[in-house]
Design an enzyme around this catalytic site. Structure first.
Site, short mmCIF file in Angstrom:
data_model
loop_
_atom_site.label_atom_id
_atom_site.label_comp_id
_atom_site.label_asym_id
_atom_site.label_seq_id
_atom_site.Cartn_x
_atom_site.Cartn_y
_atom_site.Cartn_z
N GLU A 36 -103.60 -22.80 -31.31
CA GLU A 36 -103.61 -22.68 -29.84
C GLU A 36 -104.90 -22.01 -29.38
OE1 GLU A 36 -99.49 -21.90 -28.11
OE2 GLU A 36 -99.58 -20.59 -29.85
N HIS A 56 -90.80 -23.05 -35.33
CA HIS A 56 -91.48 -24.34 -35.16
C HIS A 56 -92.03 -24.90 -36.47
CE1 HIS A 56 -91.00 -23.36 -31.04
NE2 HIS A 56 -92.11 -22.69 -30.85
C1 BG6 Z 1 -93.46 -20.85 -28.02
C2 BG6 Z 1 -94.14 -19.57 -28.42
O1 BG6 Z 1 -92.25 -20.99 -28.70
O2 BG6 Z 1 -94.30 -21.96 -28.32
C3 BG6 Z 1 -95.51 -19.44 -27.74
O3 BG6 Z 1 -93.33 -18.46 -28.06
C4 BG6 Z 1 -96.34 -20.69 -28.00
O4 BG6 Z 1 -96.19 -18.28 -28.21
C5 BG6 Z 1 -95.56 -21.95 -27.65
O5 BG6 Z 1 -97.52 -20.59 -27.20
C6 BG6 Z 1 -96.33 -23.20 -28.07
O6 BG6 Z 1 -95.67 -24.34 -27.61
P1 BG6 Z 1 -96.49 -25.69 -27.35
O7 BG6 Z 1 -95.46 -26.70 -27.02
O8 BG6 Z 1 -97.44 -25.40 -26.23
O9 BG6 Z 1 -97.22 -25.98 -28.63
#
Ligand code: BG6
Length: 504
Positions: free
Chosen positions: A224, A248
């Protein structure tokens, strides 16, 4: 394709009263309400479905609708145009002030009860910190609002270790049956993740090579560019391992590694996933430190912007000793001890403030056993076939094959991708994960939600790693880089390297 893997029925989902606890929070404004609006716009919400936001905010319906208008439509989180559809959506919204912690006899429950429709399914969506899950269910149940067919949706994280996850599961489970508890991991609603199941189980060509005989290793990356401004209160006590890897990334690992389920249904898929989690080689003590890496971002540049380090992120509270110990990047080398996978490392990594936003599963095949070409033959990994499932950005599947460079003379090889971009191929909008998951909750389909045993087994693998890290401080990496050197060393030890195409 079986009907269960299609996005959703073309008709609308069942009518329900959707009660959104944390209705003024970040998740509601950024994800849940825009997703519900999209579902409404596409005719997937039943006309009677109501959304009742709960918060301590002391707002009336009109205030709340104005707030949503400003924070969701005004912030551009929904497509412009069609004001009629937006107005219709906003009329579904209500707000009730509830403070679960205050412990007063009524505390807003009567007002909520008056808004609920007798005989209609109630969905309690708890977009709130995990320690509120048990008390919320207890109080709502005491007020007689949780009916036989009510469903409860729990946002991750479910606890912060095995003990707290068990306590939450016990508390909620004492009131709501397991088959009506929907534990959300929004990664399971992402299109590419769905497509991983289709790729593996609706095609025959991969299965014979989907094992340690042909696969060298697997990399799962969720990178990210965002940092944690305003989130210190949560993040200091979470860190990347709890926030991203425990849920995840382990879910992605399960779907990549699991055996073919007998059916695409709620229990068969989840049974196979939990078997993978149970087969993970435990990582403890010095062994855990050897097979992991952690980092915390320092100041740097992401794209054109100078950004502060984790400790200097603007936040309501100043950094504490704990802030300096928390990791914003985690990498783990996992191994699955079963016949299909023993000996194949699964490298997982996730970090904030990295060079680019980039999530993918890379399946690295082994080199050819013997090359008949004098150039580009069996070298260390880089020339071998590679299958990339890209989750974001640009969701798609890329199979890197060796091809001959055009031209006379000696045969020269070059890896070239065979690419499938979902947006280009299907010429359609790729829906947000929450759209799919909210429709599944409305339809009562828990296949893409985590079962209690999955969550607890994942924690039991993560807990010893957290303990092993207790005395270390994370390595600092510059914001805008590809992460700490320790993560590179993790692979370098076996002559491998991270796939950096998306990050570089
Ligand atoms: C969330 C986390 O579950 O997922 C965050 O708490 C993270 O920290 C986010 O930024 C990322 O999700 P995506 O869908 O933007 O990859």
């Amino acid at each position: 394709m079986s009907p269960a893997v299609q996005l959703s029925p073309s008709s609308h989902a069942h009518a329900a009263d959707l009660i959104l606890f944390g209705g003024t929070g970040d998740l509601a404004m950024r994800k849940l309400l825009p997703a519900l609006y999209r579902c409404d716009l596409e005719g997937r919400l039943a006309p009677e479905t109501k959304v009742i936001a709960l918060s301590r905010g002391g707002l009336g319906d009109t205030d709340y609708r104005g707030k949503v208008d400003a924070e969701v439509r005004g912030a551009g989180a929904v497509p412009p145009g069609d004001p009629g559809a937006w107005d219709r959506f906003v009329r579904r919204l209500h707000h009730v002030s509830v403070d679960v912690a205050a412990g007063e006899p009524d505390n807003g429950w009567t007002a909520l009860g008056e808004l609920l429709t007798s005989g209609r399914t109630r969905i309690f969506y708890l977009a709130s910190p995990p320690m509120t899950f048990g008390p919320f269910c207890r109080e709502a149940n005491r007020a007689g609002l949780i009916t036989e067919d009510s469903r409860v949706v729990l946002e991750k994280p479910i606890g912060r270790d095995l003990a707290s996850a068990r306590a939450i599961n016990d508390e909620v489970g004492a009131i709501v049956a397991e088959n009506r508890i929907f534990r959300i991991d929004h990664y399971l609603g992402k299109e590419t993740v769905q497509n991983l199941l289709v790729l593996r189980f609706a095609n025959t060509f991969l299965e014979p090579v989907w094992n340690s005989r042909w696969i060298d290793h697997v990399q799962i990356t969720v990178a990210e560019t965002v940092g944690t401004p305003g989130r210190r209160g949560y993040y200091d006590h979470a860190g990347a391992l709890r926030d991203m890897v425990q849920n995840h990334l382990l879910q992605l690992l399960c779907l990549t590694a699991m055996e073919p389920p007998a059916r695409n249904d709620r229990e068969a898929v989840r049974d196979e996933k939990v078997k993978v989690l149970r087969a993970l080689r435990p990582l403890t003590g010095a062994d855990a430190r050897r097979h992991t890496a952690r980092g915390q971002y320092g100041a740097g540049r992401v794209g054109d912007h100078a950004v502060p380090g984790y400790l200097d992120e603007p936040s309501g509270t100043p950094p504490t000793e704990q802030s300096a110990r928390v990791e914003t990047f985690a990498a783990v080398e996992a191994e699955i001890l079963n016949w299909r996978w023993a000996g194949v490392p699964f490298y997982l990594r996730s970090g904030k403030r990295l060079r680019s936003r980039h999530s993918e599963i890379v399946v690295q095949f082994k080199d050819v056993p013997h090359s008949i070409f004098s150039t580009g033959g069996a070298g260390p990994g880089s020339q071998a076939n590679r299958l990339i499932l890209r989750l974001q950005p640009s969701e798609g599947i890329h199979l890197h094959l060796q091809a001959k460079e055009p031209g006379p003379g000696e045969v020269s090889l070059r890896p070239v991708p065979l690419s499938l971009s979902f947006a280009e191929t299907f010429q359609t909008r790729v829906p947000d994960a929450y759209e799919r998951l909210l429709l599944d909750v409305l339809d009562g389909n828990p296949t893409l939600f985590m079962r209690r045993d999955e969550v607890e087994t994942a924690w039991s693998w993560i807990d010893p790693i957290i303990s092993a890290w207790a005395d270390d401080v994370p390595e600092i990496y510059a914001a805008g880089s590809t992460g700490p050197g320790g993560a590179r060393d993790l692979l370098a030890r076996s002559g491998r390297a991270w796939h950096e195409d998306g990050l570089a």
